[in-house]
Write a protein that holds these residues in place. Structure first.
Motif, PDB file in Angstrom:
ATOM      1  N   THR A   7       0.870  -1.183   0.000  1.00 56.12           N
ATOM      2  CA  THR A   7       0.000   0.000   0.000  1.00 56.12           C
ATOM      3  C   THR A   7       0.902   1.227   0.000  1.00 56.12           C
ATOM      4  OG1 THR A   7      -1.650  -1.185   1.324  1.00 56.12           O
ATOM      5  CG2 THR A   7      -1.883   1.205   1.168  1.00 56.12           C
ATOM      6  N   TYR A   8       0.640   2.150  -0.896  1.00 54.11           N
ATOM      7  CA  TYR A   8       1.529   3.279  -1.120  1.00 54.11           C
ATOM      8  C   TYR A   8       0.766   4.600  -1.051  1.00 54.11           C
ATOM      9  CZ  TYR A   8       4.376  -0.410  -3.299  1.00 54.11           C
ATOM     10  OH  TYR A   8       5.086  -1.560  -3.561  1.00 54.11           O
ATOM     11  N   VAL A   9       1.488   5.649  -0.666  1.00 52.50           N
ATOM     12  CA  VAL A   9       1.024   7.020  -0.882  1.00 52.50           C
ATOM     13  C   VAL A   9       1.770   7.538  -2.100  1.00 52.50           C
ATOM     14  CG1 VAL A   9       0.720   9.316   0.104  1.00 52.50           C
ATOM     15  CG2 VAL A   9       0.736   7.322   1.608  1.00 52.50           C
ATOM     16  N   LEU A  10       1.022   7.902  -3.128  1.00 53.73           N
ATOM     17  CA  LEU A  10       1.649   8.299  -4.395  1.00 53.73           C
ATOM     18  C   LEU A  10       1.770   9.803  -4.559  1.00 53.73           C
ATOM     19  CD1 LEU A  10      -0.127   5.853  -6.882  1.00 53.73           C
ATOM     20  CD2 LEU A  10       2.003   5.502  -5.590  1.00 53.73           C
ATOM     21  N   LEU A  37      -6.542   2.578  -6.871  1.00 52.32           N
ATOM     22  CA  LEU A  37      -6.261   3.892  -6.301  1.00 52.32           C
ATOM     23  C   LEU A  37      -7.418   4.334  -5.419  1.00 52.32           C
ATOM     24  CD1 LEU A  37      -4.771   6.028  -9.235  1.00 52.32           C
ATOM     25  CD2 LEU A  37      -3.620   4.403  -7.712  1.00 52.32           C
ATOM     26  N   ILE A  38      -7.087   4.966  -4.299  1.00 50.48           N
ATOM     27  CA  ILE A  38      -8.074   5.687  -3.515  1.00 50.48           C
ATOM     28  C   ILE A  38      -7.768   7.151  -3.729  1.00 50.48           C
ATOM     29  CG2 ILE A  38      -9.021   6.190  -1.244  1.00 50.48           C
ATOM     30  CD1 ILE A  38      -7.353   2.854  -2.001  1.00 50.48           C
ATOM     31  N   ASP A  39      -8.663   7.819  -4.457  1.00 51.30           N
ATOM     32  CA  ASP A  39      -8.489   9.175  -4.977  1.00 51.30           C
ATOM     33  C   ASP A  39      -7.378   9.191  -6.027  1.00 51.30           C
ATOM     34  OD1 ASP A  39     -10.638  10.158  -3.564  1.00 51.30           O
ATOM     35  OD2 ASP A  39      -9.424  10.945  -1.929  1.00 51.30           O
ATOM     36  N   CYS A  40      -7.349  10.279  -6.806  1.00 52.09           N
ATOM     37  CA  CYS A  40      -6.412  10.290  -7.940  1.00 52.09           C
ATOM     38  C   CYS A  40      -5.808  11.661  -8.200  1.00 52.09           C
ATOM     39  CB  CYS A  40      -7.101   9.757  -9.196  1.00 52.09           C
ATOM     40  SG  CYS A  40      -8.635  10.589  -9.645  1.00 52.09           S
ATOM     41  N   GLY A  41      -5.984  12.619  -7.280  1.00 54.58           N
ATOM     42  CA  GLY A  41      -5.190  13.834  -7.301  1.00 54.58           C
ATOM     43  C   GLY A  41      -5.557  14.861  -8.347  1.00 54.58           C
ATOM     44  N   LEU A  42      -4.807  15.945  -8.309  1.00 56.54           N
ATOM     45  CA  LEU A  42      -4.982  17.046  -9.242  1.00 56.54           C
ATOM     46  C   LEU A  42      -4.547  16.651 -10.653  1.00 56.54           C
ATOM     47  CD1 LEU A  42      -3.446  20.043  -7.268  1.00 56.54           C
ATOM     48  CD2 LEU A  42      -5.838  19.835  -7.942  1.00 56.54           C
ATOM     49  N   PRO A  43      -5.222  17.186 -11.666  1.00 57.43           N
ATOM     50  CA  PRO A  43      -4.687  17.013 -13.017  1.00 57.43           C
ATOM     51  C   PRO A  43      -3.308  17.683 -13.120  1.00 57.43           C
ATOM     52  CG  PRO A  43      -6.940  17.895 -13.057  1.00 57.43           C
ATOM     53  CD  PRO A  43      -6.459  17.976 -11.639  1.00 57.43           C
ATOM     54  N   ASP A  44      -2.552  17.296 -14.093  1.00 61.02           N
ATOM     55  CA  ASP A  44      -1.252  17.904 -14.395  1.00 61.02           C
ATOM     56  C   ASP A  44      -0.257  17.691 -13.263  1.00 61.02           C
ATOM     57  OD1 ASP A  44      -2.273  18.808 -16.847  1.00 61.02           O
ATOM     58  OD2 ASP A  44      -3.096  20.601 -15.900  1.00 61.02           O
ATOM     59  N   SER A  45      -0.140  18.629 -12.321  1.00 61.09           N
ATOM     60  CA  SER A  45       0.904  18.533 -11.301  1.00 61.09           C
ATOM     61  C   SER A  45       0.748  17.286 -10.445  1.00 61.09           C
ATOM     62  CB  SER A  45       0.895  19.781 -10.417  1.00 61.09           C
ATOM     63  OG  SER A  45      -0.357  19.933  -9.754  1.00 61.09           O
ATOM     64  N   ILE A  50       2.329  11.484  -9.138  1.00 60.90           N
ATOM     65  CA  ILE A  50       1.914  10.083  -9.080  1.00 60.90           C
ATOM     66  C   ILE A  50       2.831   9.232  -9.957  1.00 60.90           C
ATOM     67  CG2 ILE A  50       0.093   8.470  -9.781  1.00 60.90           C
ATOM     68  CD1 ILE A  50      -1.925  10.681  -8.964  1.00 60.90           C
ATOM     69  N   ASN A  51       3.057   9.672 -11.170  1.00 65.50           N
ATOM     70  CA  ASN A  51       3.891   8.892 -12.090  1.00 65.50           C
ATOM     71  C   ASN A  51       5.344   8.825 -11.625  1.00 65.50           C
ATOM     72  OD1 ASN A  51       1.771   8.260 -13.818  1.00 65.50           O
ATOM     73  ND2 ASN A  51       2.054  10.100 -15.057  1.00 65.50           N
ATOM     74  N   GLU A  52       5.854   9.911 -11.067  1.00 64.11           N
ATOM     75  CA  GLU A  52       7.219   9.897 -10.543  1.00 64.11           C
ATOM     76  C   GLU A  52       7.354   8.902  -9.394  1.00 64.11           C
ATOM     77  OE1 GLU A  52       8.124  13.892  -9.470  1.00 64.11           O
ATOM     78  OE2 GLU A  52       8.499  14.554 -11.533  1.00 64.11           O
ATOM     79  N   THR A  53       6.342   8.846  -8.535  1.00 66.48           N
ATOM     80  CA  THR A  53       6.388   7.925  -7.393  1.00 66.48           C
ATOM     81  C   THR A  53       6.302   6.484  -7.867  1.00 66.48           C
ATOM     82  OG1 THR A  53       5.287   9.623  -6.052  1.00 66.48           O
ATOM     83  CG2 THR A  53       5.391   7.401  -5.142  1.00 66.48           C
ATOM     84  N   LEU A  54       5.439   6.214  -8.821  1.00 69.02           N
ATOM     85  CA  LEU A  54       5.360   4.868  -9.377  1.00 69.02           C
ATOM     86  C   LEU A  54       6.695   4.462  -9.994  1.00 69.02           C
ATOM     87  CD1 LEU A  54       1.821   5.001 -11.029  1.00 69.02           C
ATOM     88  CD2 LEU A  54       2.471   3.702  -8.989  1.00 69.02           C
TER      89      LEU A  54
END
Length: 242
Positions: A7-10, A37-45, A50-54
């Motif tokens: 389980t991760y915080v992205l 995913l639980i929630d998916c954050g702001l668009p763009d930033s 998220i992608n950097e953490t993955l």
């Protein structure tokens, strides 16, 4: 960061210098079938983080489901992005009217909230709208969807037991703060449909649950004594917001 082994915080507070910041916490549960995913954050930033953490964790699994705690841009802003790539989006039925507005919208247009506060995100039609408390199995895990209206009409808490821990994702109804989570801040009240009485009733409802962890949409992650934190938060809401 990891909450349990898989389980991760992205994205979120831990990725914005420890400040509240604009980033909603995005959580991922990794299963053989893909990421939930639980929630998916702001668009763009938010998506970039998220992608950097993955990438950091070497995770290339597809996102198969996005469970949205509520329809505010820092929590649902990338839902259409993931839906277009095959993910199933699950939301609270009370927020569907927000989510389906063509082209996004400023839901504060007719409120006193400052003009710079916009909740604009790509519109989408959810795959599943939860209209009553229920359980759903996803990739072999049983998720409990618990309606907690007040912050928004479709706010949900989402509970699952995984890798020996019961985790409760609470969106924006609770923001734990302080070194020992001793300061429980009832969350932001700027939604035009915010309902104080319903919010308090939802907090009291959460206090009836047992959980190891309370994982909020912003702020400190509670990784032990979660039930105690829920009861402290409910008491604070009941005594200060009635």
């Amino acid at each position: 960061m990891r909450v349990t082994d898989h389980t991760y915080v992205l994205s979120g507070t831990n990725y914005s210098g420890g400040e509240y910041g604009p980033l909603g916490n995005v959580y991922a549960i990794r299963r053989e079938e893909g990421l939930i995913l639980i929630d998916c954050g702001l668009p763009d930033s938010g998506l970039e983080i998220i992608n950097e953490t993955l990438d950091y964790y070497g995770i290339t699994d597809p996102v198969t489901h996005v469970l949205v705690t509520h329809a505010h841009v820092d929590h649902c802003g990338n839902a259409k992005y993931y839906q277009d790539r095959g993910a199933k989006i699950i939301v609270g039925a009370g927020d569907v009217d927000y989510l389906c507005k063509a082209g996004g919208f400023n839901m504060f247009r007719d409120t006193r909230v400052e003009e710079t506060t916009y909740h604009l995100f790509p519109a989408f039609t959810p795959d599943v709208a939860i209209d009553h408390d229920q359980e759903m199995e996803i990739h072999g895990l049983t998720f409990k969807f618990i309606l907690i209206p007040g912050h928004s009409m479709g706010s949900m808490a989402i509970q699952v037991t995984f890798e020996g821990k019961t985790m409760l994702f609470v969106g924006d109804v609770i923001r734990p703060a302080g070194i020992f989570c001793e300061d429980i801040i009832p969350e932001w009240r700027g939604d035009p449909k915010f309902d104080r009485q319903m919010f308090v009733e939802s907090m009291v409802k959460l206090a009836q649950l047992d959980t190891d962890m309370v994982l909020p949409g912003h702020g400190t992650l509670v990784v032990r004594d979660g039930t105690k934190v829920l009861r402290i938060a409910a008491k604070k809401a009941y005594t200060t917001m009635r």
